[in-house]
Every structure is written in C-alpha cells, then in structure tokens.
Design an enzyme around this catalytic site. Structure first.
Site, PDB file in Angstrom:
ATOM      1  N   HIS A   4     -32.885 -38.570 -54.530  1.00  0.00           N
ATOM      2  CA  HIS A   4     -32.344 -37.209 -54.338  1.00  0.00           C
ATOM      3  C   HIS A   4     -30.858 -37.186 -54.672  1.00  0.00           C
ATOM      4  CE1 HIS A   4     -31.363 -33.403 -52.172  1.00  0.00           C
ATOM      5  NE2 HIS A   4     -32.603 -33.125 -52.447  1.00  0.00           N
ATOM      6  N   ILE A  47     -27.225 -36.531 -53.554  1.00  0.00           N
ATOM      7  CA  ILE A  47     -26.766 -35.441 -52.699  1.00  0.00           C
ATOM      8  C   ILE A  47     -27.604 -35.470 -51.426  1.00  0.00           C
ATOM      9  CG2 ILE A  47     -26.613 -32.926 -52.469  1.00  0.00           C
ATOM     10  CD1 ILE A  47     -26.242 -32.812 -55.515  1.00  0.00           C
ATOM     11  N   GLY A  85     -30.597 -30.812 -47.788  1.00  0.00           N
ATOM     12  CA  GLY A  85     -30.268 -29.782 -46.820  1.00  0.00           C
ATOM     13  C   GLY A  85     -30.964 -29.965 -45.482  1.00  0.00           C
ATOM     14  N   VAL A  86     -32.195 -30.415 -45.502  1.00  0.00           N
ATOM     15  CA  VAL A  86     -32.925 -30.607 -44.248  1.00  0.00           C
ATOM     16  C   VAL A  86     -32.270 -31.702 -43.401  1.00  0.00           C
ATOM     17  CG1 VAL A  86     -34.620 -32.260 -45.184  1.00  0.00           C
ATOM     18  CG2 VAL A  86     -35.237 -30.804 -43.250  1.00  0.00           C
ATOM     19  N   GLU A 124     -30.601 -31.440 -39.633  1.00  0.00           N
ATOM     20  CA  GLU A 124     -30.911 -32.408 -38.573  1.00  0.00           C
ATOM     21  C   GLU A 124     -29.622 -32.958 -37.957  1.00  0.00           C
ATOM     22  OE1 GLU A 124     -33.034 -34.879 -35.960  1.00  0.00           O
ATOM     23  OE2 GLU A 124     -33.743 -33.192 -37.152  1.00  0.00           O
TER      24      GLU A 124
END
Length: 149
Positions: A45, A51, A54-55, A59
């Site tokens: 990723h 990067i 987003g998840v 968290e």
C-alpha cells in the site's frame, strides 16, 4: 503513558497497538505514533510509494481516544468501533512521519461513547473524523458464546 501503560487500557497487542505514547491534557487525549516503514499495512500500500491506509489512521484515532476512559474501563471490557462519520482525509501519512492525535469524547451514554478527533503530522492536518464505540464485556460479546441467556 508509554505502551506498557496503554496496554493496561487497550487489549491491542503486537502490530495492532498503534500508539507509542499518550496523555490526557484538559480532557483531550493526545497520542503519538511514529511510522517506521516496517509496518505490515504498508506492504503493498503502495509499492514504491507507501502510504498509511485511511482505516489504520482511523484506528489510531480510536486507540488514542480510549485513554480518556482509563479510569472507567471495567476489567474485561473491550472498546469496539460502532461507527465512523464525517471522516475527511486531508494529507497522506508516510514512513518517517510522527503522527499526533487530539481526541475528545463529545457525548456518552454508557456503554456508548461518541468522539471527535484530528490526526496531524508536523502540524499539518491529515485526518478529521467523528466516531463512536461501545465498551463491551466478554459476556456481552455475541461471538463469545459464554452468555448464559
């Protein structure tokens, strides 16, 4: 709080404990995490341009917020995400970045808690979100099977 102290509040361990340190200042949880580049979630990723997903950033916000409950989490209770709203991603987070979170509980109706938070790197806003979670005891966990009802 260092990671050992944080682990007395959160059940997360190993590569899922995503805050290095945290403190509460005037009702605001402030957390920090440095992205080393060796994290499992960066693998793929994205190749050549890693990067933080987003998840994972969401968290990190949630884990930071839980330090606000350090005096109120009963033994055996686990914070479960129940919702994320108004999440806005403003800037990417990359290896070498030190993340700082600032989170507040905006409303509570036990066992539900509602919060808002920001995540930034070097003062630059990367994420702003509102989210909620519930404190669930093991006997209430529907997948646990230990409920005697």
């Amino acid at each position: 709080m260092n990671q050992n102290e944080i682990m007395t509040i959160l059940p997360h361990r190993g590569n899922m404990l995503l805050i290095d340190e945290a403190e509460v200042v005037d009702g605001t949880a402030i957390g920090k995490y440095t992205v080393t580049g060796d994290e499992w979630f960066l693998d793929g990723h994205f190749p050549g341009n890693p990067i933080v997903p987003g998840v994972i950033l969401c968290e990190i916000l949630a884990q930071s917020t839980c330090v606000l409950l350090s005096g109120g989490i009963e033994a055996g209770a686990t914070p479960y995400f129940t919702g994320i709203t108004s999440a806005r991603f403003k800037s990417p987070v990359k290896p070498g970045d030190t993340i700082e979170t600032r989170c507040k509980i905006t409303k509570e109706k036990a066992p539900f808690y509602f919060a808002s938070g920001t995540l930034s790197v070097a003062g630059k806003l990367c994420l702003k979100a509102e989210f909620s979670f519930a404190l669930v005891t093991r006997s209430e966990d529907p997948k646990d099977g230990s409920d005697t009802q």
